[in-house]
Write a protein that holds these residues in place. Structure first.
Motif, PDB file in Angstrom:
ATOM      1  N   ASP A  38       0.974  -1.233  -0.141  1.00  0.00           N
ATOM      2  CA  ASP A  38      -0.107   0.023  -0.104  1.00  0.00           C
ATOM      3  C   ASP A  38       0.859   1.268  -0.142  1.00  0.00           C
ATOM      4  O   ASP A  38       0.344   2.222  -0.428  1.00  0.00           O
ATOM      5  N   ARG A  39       1.977   1.219   0.632  1.00  0.00           N
ATOM      6  CA  ARG A  39       2.828   2.158   0.610  1.00  0.00           C
ATOM      7  C   ARG A  39       3.172   2.900  -0.707  1.00  0.00           C
ATOM      8  O   ARG A  39       3.459   4.046  -0.830  1.00  0.00           O
ATOM      9  N   TYR A  40       3.336   1.962  -1.589  1.00  0.00           N
ATOM     10  CA  TYR A  40       3.681   2.308  -2.998  1.00  0.00           C
ATOM     11  C   TYR A  40       2.379   2.524  -4.116  1.00  0.00           C
ATOM     12  O   TYR A  40       2.791   2.647  -5.283  1.00  0.00           O
ATOM     13  N   ARG A  41       1.350   2.624  -3.551  1.00  0.00           N
ATOM     14  CA  ARG A  41       0.338   2.714  -4.395  1.00  0.00           C
ATOM     15  C   ARG A  41       0.256   4.050  -5.190  1.00  0.00           C
ATOM     16  O   ARG A  41       0.670   5.223  -4.474  1.00  0.00           O
ATOM     17  N   PHE A  82      12.309 -10.008  -0.145  1.00  0.00           N
ATOM     18  CA  PHE A  82      13.075  -9.905   1.036  1.00  0.00           C
ATOM     19  C   PHE A  82      14.319  -8.820   0.594  1.00  0.00           C
ATOM     20  O   PHE A  82      15.128  -8.611   1.537  1.00  0.00           O
ATOM     21  N   LEU A  83      14.337  -8.060  -0.416  1.00  0.00           N
ATOM     22  CA  LEU A  83      14.921  -6.892  -0.915  1.00  0.00           C
ATOM     23  C   LEU A  83      16.280  -7.235  -0.755  1.00  0.00           C
ATOM     24  O   LEU A  83      17.422  -6.592  -0.126  1.00  0.00           O
ATOM     25  N   ALA A  84      16.768  -8.141  -1.664  1.00  0.00           N
ATOM     26  CA  ALA A  84      18.364  -8.389  -1.963  1.00  0.00           C
ATOM     27  C   ALA A  84      18.702  -7.177  -2.670  1.00  0.00           C
ATOM     28  O   ALA A  84      18.103  -6.443  -3.313  1.00  0.00           O
ATOM     29  N   ALA A  85      20.391  -7.087  -2.377  1.00  0.00           N
ATOM     30  CA  ALA A  85      20.999  -5.964  -3.042  1.00  0.00           C
ATOM     31  C   ALA A  85      20.867  -6.069  -4.641  1.00  0.00           C
ATOM     32  O   ALA A  85      20.375  -5.192  -5.255  1.00  0.00           O
ATOM     33  N   GLU A  86      21.042  -7.456  -5.146  1.00  0.00           N
ATOM     34  CA  GLU A  86      21.299  -7.584  -6.467  1.00  0.00           C
ATOM     35  C   GLU A  86      20.727  -9.296  -6.796  1.00  0.00           C
ATOM     36  O   GLU A  86      20.964  -9.916  -5.952  1.00  0.00           O
ATOM     37  N   VAL A  87      20.035  -9.557  -8.006  1.00  0.00           N
ATOM     38  CA  VAL A  87      20.144 -10.855  -8.391  1.00  0.00           C
ATOM     39  C   VAL A  87      20.858 -11.204  -9.538  1.00  0.00           C
ATOM     40  O   VAL A  87      21.259 -10.205 -10.282  1.00  0.00           O
ATOM     41  N   HIS A  88      21.694 -12.296  -9.747  1.00  0.00           N
ATOM     42  CA  HIS A  88      22.730 -12.415 -10.798  1.00  0.00           C
ATOM     43  C   HIS A  88      22.051 -13.763 -11.521  1.00  0.00           C
ATOM     44  O   HIS A  88      22.075 -14.919 -10.775  1.00  0.00           O
ATOM     45  N   ILE A  89      22.238 -13.763 -12.730  1.00  0.00           N
ATOM     46  CA  ILE A  89      21.908 -15.107 -13.429  1.00  0.00           C
ATOM     47  C   ILE A  89      23.234 -15.288 -14.052  1.00  0.00           C
ATOM     48  O   ILE A  89      23.936 -14.474 -14.833  1.00  0.00           O
ATOM     49  N   ASP A 206      16.584  -5.688   9.950  1.00  0.00           N
ATOM     50  CA  ASP A 206      15.584  -4.898  11.144  1.00  0.00           C
ATOM     51  C   ASP A 206      14.192  -5.165  11.096  1.00  0.00           C
ATOM     52  O   ASP A 206      13.456  -4.662  10.291  1.00  0.00           O
ATOM     53  N   LEU A 207      13.801  -6.347  12.043  1.00  0.00           N
ATOM     54  CA  LEU A 207      12.613  -6.879  11.777  1.00  0.00           C
ATOM     55  C   LEU A 207      11.556  -5.652  12.545  1.00  0.00           C
ATOM     56  O   LEU A 207      10.337  -5.962  12.340  1.00  0.00           O
ATOM     57  N   GLY A 208      12.182  -4.674  13.336  1.00  0.00           N
ATOM     58  CA  GLY A 208      11.182  -3.606  13.834  1.00  0.00           C
ATOM     59  C   GLY A 208      10.907  -2.472  12.969  1.00  0.00           C
ATOM     60  O   GLY A 208      10.046  -1.533  13.320  1.00  0.00           O
ATOM     61  N   ASP A 209      11.549  -2.516  11.632  1.00  0.00           N
ATOM     62  CA  ASP A 209      11.526  -1.365  10.777  1.00  0.00           C
ATOM     63  C   ASP A 209       9.697  -1.430  10.305  1.00  0.00           C
ATOM     64  O   ASP A 209       9.305  -2.498  10.111  1.00  0.00           O
ATOM     65  N   GLU A 210       9.308  -0.316  10.515  1.00  0.00           N
ATOM     66  CA  GLU A 210       7.798  -0.095  10.102  1.00  0.00           C
ATOM     67  C   GLU A 210       7.611  -0.362   8.817  1.00  0.00           C
ATOM     68  O   GLU A 210       6.320  -0.579   8.513  1.00  0.00           O
ATOM     69  N   ARG A 211       8.491  -0.452   7.729  1.00  0.00           N
ATOM     70  CA  ARG A 211       8.225  -0.806   6.419  1.00  0.00           C
ATOM     71  C   ARG A 211       8.400  -2.258   6.136  1.00  0.00           C
ATOM     72  O   ARG A 211       8.183  -2.637   4.976  1.00  0.00           O
ATOM     73  N   ALA A 212       8.664  -3.133   7.169  1.00  0.00           N
ATOM     74  CA  ALA A 212       8.553  -4.436   6.852  1.00  0.00           C
ATOM     75  C   ALA A 212       7.106  -4.789   6.811  1.00  0.00           C
ATOM     76  O   ALA A 212       6.070  -4.582   7.439  1.00  0.00           O
ATOM     77  N   TRP A 213       6.918  -5.614   5.485  1.00  0.00           N
ATOM     78  CA  TRP A 213       5.364  -5.952   5.191  1.00  0.00           C
ATOM     79  C   TRP A 213       4.963  -7.145   5.698  1.00  0.00           C
ATOM     80  O   TRP A 213       5.793  -8.284   5.612  1.00  0.00           O
TER      81      TRP A 213
END
Length: 215
Positions: A38-41, A82-89, A206-213
Motif C-alpha cells: 500500500d505504501r507504493y500505491r 526480501f529486498l536483495a541487493a542484486e540478483v545474478h543470472i 531490522d525486523l522492527g522497521d515499520e516498512r517491513a510488510w
C-alpha cells in the motif's frame, strides 16, 4: 464463498491529486492494480525502485542458468520480497520471466558468463567483498541452520536436479546445506533460495522497521 477483495489494488484517485515527483499521473487517473504494498500505491516504477535502493539488504542471490530453469523467475520474486541487493543470472542470458510476476522491474538483475566471473565481480565490489556461498547438500557443507550467515554474502543456487555445477563448486568460498528429513535427496531450487534468504533476514534484518510488510 469468495474470499478477499474482488479486485487487486485501488481505483482512480479521489479528490485533488497529491503533489510530488514520485506520483504517477496515469495511475492516479486510472487506478493502480499492481501487486505492490500500500505504501507504493500510485507511485511510479522509477520512484519505487529508487526508494528501495535506499534500504536494500546486503545479501545477493544468484542462480545458474544452463537449462533455462523455470525457477529463476520465482527466485527473482522472492529476492524482491526480501529486498536483495542484486540478483545474478549465470550462464544463458535469456530466462523465463513469468514466475517473476514483473518484480524484476524493481530489482537489479545482472548477468555473468560463468561463476568465476560472478565471484570476481562480488569480490571487487566498492563497498567491500561479498562472499559467494553455494546452497547444495554437499560433503563438507556448513549447515545453514547453524547460523549466522555472513552479512555480506551471495547465495548461489544450481539447476533443478543436478545442483551446483562443478565449476560453481570450485568458485564458491563455501557451501551451505539445508537439513532435510524425508526421502527425497533435494528440494526445489526456488524453495532453497527462499530458505537461504529468510535465514539472512532472521540473522541481520531490522525486523522492527515499520516498512517491513506483514500483510
Amino acid at each position: 464463498m469468495p474470499h478477499g477483495p474482488a479486485e487487486v489494488g485501488v481505483g482512480p484517485w479521489e479528490g485533488a491529486w497529491p503533489e510530488g515527483a514520485h506520483w504517477d499521473p496515469e495511475l492516479l487517473a486510472g487506478g493502480d492494480r499492481r501487486n505492490v504494498v500500500d505504501r507504493y500505491r500510485y507511485w511510479s516504477l522509477e520512484a519505487i525502485r529508487a526508494d528501495l535502493d535506499t534500504r536494500r539488504h546486503e545479501f545477493h542471490v544468484a542462480i545458474e542458468n544452463w537449462q533455462h530453469d523455470f525457477n529463476i523467475g520465482t527466485v527473482v520474486r522472492t529476492a524482491n520480497a526480501f529486498l536483495a541487493a542484486e540478483v545474478h543470472i549465470v550462464g544463458n542470458r535469456r530466462w523465463n520471466r513469468r514466475g517473476a510476476m514483473v518484480t524484476d522491474r524493481y530489482q537489479h538483475v545482472r548477468h555473468h558468463a560463468d561463476v568465476p566471473a560472478l565471484a570476481a565481480y562480488l569480490h571487487a565490489l566498492p563497498d567491500g567483498p561479498v562472499e559467494l556461498h553455494g546452497i547444495d547438500n554437499l560433503p563438507g557443507s556448513r549447515p545453514l541452520e547453524a547460523g549466522p550467515v555472513p552479512r555480506r554474502v551471495c547465495f548461489l543456487l544450481g539447476q533443478e536436479g543436478p545442483g551446483l555445477s562443478e565449476g560453481a563448486r570450485e568458485a564458491c568460498d563455501a557451501t551451505f546445506s539445508i537439513a532435510q528429513f524425508g526421502s527425497t535427496r533435494s528440494i526445489n531450487a526456488s524453495a532453497a533460495a527462499a530458505i537461504a534468504m529468510h535465514s539472512w533476514v532472521r540473522d541481520h534484518a531490522d525486523l522492527g522497521d515499520e516498512r517491513a510488510w506483514r500483510g
